[in-house]
Structure formats: C-alpha cells, structure tokens
Design a protein around this motif. Structure first.
Motif, short mmCIF file in Angstrom:
data_model
loop_
_atom_site.label_atom_id
_atom_site.label_comp_id
_atom_site.label_asym_id
_atom_site.label_seq_id
_atom_site.Cartn_x
_atom_site.Cartn_y
_atom_site.Cartn_z
N SER A 51 0.90 -1.15 0.00
CA SER A 51 0.00 0.00 0.00
C SER A 51 0.94 1.20 0.00
O SER A 51 1.50 1.55 1.03
CB SER A 51 -0.87 -0.04 1.26
OG SER A 51 -1.64 1.11 1.38
N GLN A 160 -5.46 4.06 9.55
CA GLN A 160 -5.69 3.38 8.28
C GLN A 160 -6.54 2.13 8.54
O GLN A 160 -6.32 1.43 9.54
CB GLN A 160 -4.35 2.99 7.65
CG GLN A 160 -4.50 2.44 6.23
CD GLN A 160 -3.18 2.32 5.50
OE1 GLN A 160 -2.16 1.99 6.10
NE2 GLN A 160 -3.20 2.57 4.21
N THR A 163 -5.56 -1.92 9.87
CA THR A 163 -4.26 -1.93 10.55
C THR A 163 -4.40 -2.34 12.02
O THR A 163 -5.51 -2.37 12.56
CB THR A 163 -3.61 -0.52 10.52
OG1 THR A 163 -4.49 0.40 11.17
CG2 THR A 163 -3.33 -0.07 9.11
N VAL A 164 -3.27 -2.64 12.64
CA VAL A 164 -3.28 -2.94 14.07
C VAL A 164 -3.70 -1.70 14.87
O VAL A 164 -4.25 -1.83 15.96
CB VAL A 164 -1.90 -3.45 14.58
CG1 VAL A 164 -1.61 -4.84 14.06
CG2 VAL A 164 -0.78 -2.51 14.21
N1 ARG Z 1 2.04 -1.55 10.82
C1 ARG Z 1 0.63 -1.35 10.66
C2 ARG Z 1 -0.08 -2.68 10.49
O1 ARG Z 1 0.53 -3.63 10.14
C3 ARG Z 1 0.28 -0.41 9.53
C4 ARG Z 1 0.92 -0.71 8.21
C5 ARG Z 1 0.39 0.14 7.09
N2 ARG Z 1 1.16 -0.09 5.90
C6 ARG Z 1 1.02 0.63 4.74
N3 ARG Z 1 1.83 0.32 3.75
N4 ARG Z 1 0.14 1.56 4.63
O2 ARG Z 1 -1.25 -2.83 10.68
#
Ligand code: ARG
Length: 264
Positions: A51, A160, A163-164
């Motif tokens: 992403s 986002q 996401t975690v």
């Molecule tokens: N580290 C977080 C997760 O794994 C967010 C990762 C978002 N990555 C991105 N390429 N937008 O949930």
C-alpha cells in the motif's frame, strides 16, 4: 483362544495402520501442484503487493511514478535471490491479506506488523525491523502527551483501515475514522477534520515537515514481517534467508541508514 485374539488384534492394528498411512500424505500436503517458488521462477517475475502510501517503507516517487522504499529494496533482494524480476502492485492495505491468500500476489511487503491473528491466515517471515507506533497531532494542537490510548476517548481519532492501529483503538473503546490511505488521513489531520492520527513512527518522520505534526504517544517497538501464503516453505525459506543474510552482512544496517532517521 488367547492366541487367536492376539492374532486378530495384530491384524486389526496392521489394517488401521495401513488406513492411517494411506491418508497421512494427504494431510501433510494441503496445497496441490507445484510449489509457489517454482511457479514464480517459471513465470519470470515476483509479484509483491503493498500500500504505497507509507514513506519511507513504500511510496510512489515523483515524477517517475515508481514505487520505492525500504520494503521495496528488500523485495528486490528477494526477487534477485529467486532470479526473477520484481513487480510491485499498489493495492489498499485492507485488501492485501485477501489478495495474498487468493494468490493474486506472491508476497506482502507493507510494513505489516506481526500478529498471531494474521498468522492464522498467512505465513510470516522473521522480523525484519521493529518500529514504534505513534499518535500524532498538529504541532499547535491543545492535546499534549498521553499515557495510554484510552486518554483519547472523546477525540476524533483517525487511522488506516485494516491496521493494528484500528484494532487497538477499537479495543480502547474508541471508534476511529478509518482511511484507505495514510496520506489522506494525515491531510485530514492537517485540515482539522480529525484531532489525532495513529500511525507507525517512521511515517511521522516522513510527513512531519509537510503536515507540521508532533507526537503525543509512543508504543513499545513492534516487529514487522513480510508475508506469503501458508504451506509454501520453499518461498518462505528464501524470504527468511535474504533477511537473515542482510542482518549478517550489514546490508540491513545500510538500508536502515538509507531510509530511516532517529524515530524508527
Ligand atoms: N504496521 C501497521 C499494520 O501492520 C500499519 C501498516 C500500514 N502499511 C502501509 N503500507 N500503509 O497494521
């Protein structure tokens, strides 16, 4: 009589053993056909999903419109090791796991945090970096340092989707505004549509100047993994080998130097 029972017992055991023996290979080989690694070699290119809204991990460079970043450099090293070209595809973060399970992409390289829930759906590589998660607000925000996410209850918090961060906010009884893309999340923070955003630390460094942000909360470091389909040990072996070798020969340190500064 005793002897007959013993003989019948023995025959029964052998029969049961044969039946189990017949089925075991099927149980041990849940995927059919060629290993994915061989399919990638035959195809001639390695399809990696990301992403591309997450500098310095992945970002669309201007004006070449190429996807670049720390994750892409590592994906490139894996493609080299397999002996094929790298093909990056930019899809929504929320769709990456489904795409990888369906076989549309061979691997995910998207700063994706290791979680046991995700590992139920896909196979995780060894940790290739650990990063802190941070809550950011505009520099001139009235919000100041907090001790835990619960302190944000009552604020409009964005993250986002998939996401975690989303999961942790929900667990803290906060209903976040979930964005498809992190650039739009931070733009909304800048415009005042939300009060705070929850992201990975290095992303703060990349966007800080553009959007004039400050950190008010920082988690412990969390491990990130690359991900591929389950039961593809040949491919996962190459992925892990490339990561471990990069740690051993200093390439990983060089990449960290190239892409990150202090906060990561
Ligand atoms: N580290 C977080 C997760 O794994 C967010 C990762 C978002 N990555 C991105 N390429 N937008 O949930």
């Amino acid at each position: 009589m005793k002897r007959e029972i013993a003989v019948i017992g023995m025959i029964a055991c052998i029969a049961v053993g044969l039946v189990i023996g017949f089925f075991i290979p099927g149980l041990l080989a849940p995927t059919e056909g060629k290993p994915l690694l061989n399919k990638i070699k035959d195809r001639g290119y390695f399809i990696v999903g990301t992403s591309a809204d997450y500098p310095p991990f992945e970002n669309v460079s201007y004006p070449s419109a190429e996807i670049v970043g720390f994750d892409i450099d590592i994906a490139e090293m894996i493609a080299d090791e397999i002996g094929v070209n790298l093909e990056m595809t930019d899809i929504g973060f929320d769709s990456l796991i489904g795409a990888c399970r369906a076989g549309t992409i061979d691997m995910i390289a998207a700063a994706m945090t290791y979680t046991t829930d995700r590992e139920k759906q896909l196979a995780a590589s060894v940790t290739y970096i650990t990063v802190r998660q941070v809550v950011v607000v505009k520099s001139d925000s009235v919000l100041t340092d907090i001790d835990e996410l619960e302190d944000l209850i009552g604020q409009d918090v964005g993250c986002q989707g998939g996401t975690v961060m989303e999961e942790e906010l929900v667990n803290a009884t906060i209903t976040p505004t979930a964005y498809d893309r992190v650039d739009l999340l931070l733009q909304d923070l800048y415009l005042g549509a939300i009060d705070a955003a929850y992201i990975d630390g290095p992303i703060f460094d990349a966007y800080q100047v553009l959007f004039d942000l400050k950190i008010i909360f920082s988690s412990d470091p969390e491990p990130l993994s690359l991900w591929c389909r389950k039961y593809e040990p040949e491919l996962m072996h190459v992925i892990n080998e490339v990561i471990l070798e990069a740690f051993q020969d200093g390439t990983m340190l060089e990449l960290w130097d190239k892409w990150f500064n202090a906060t990561g």
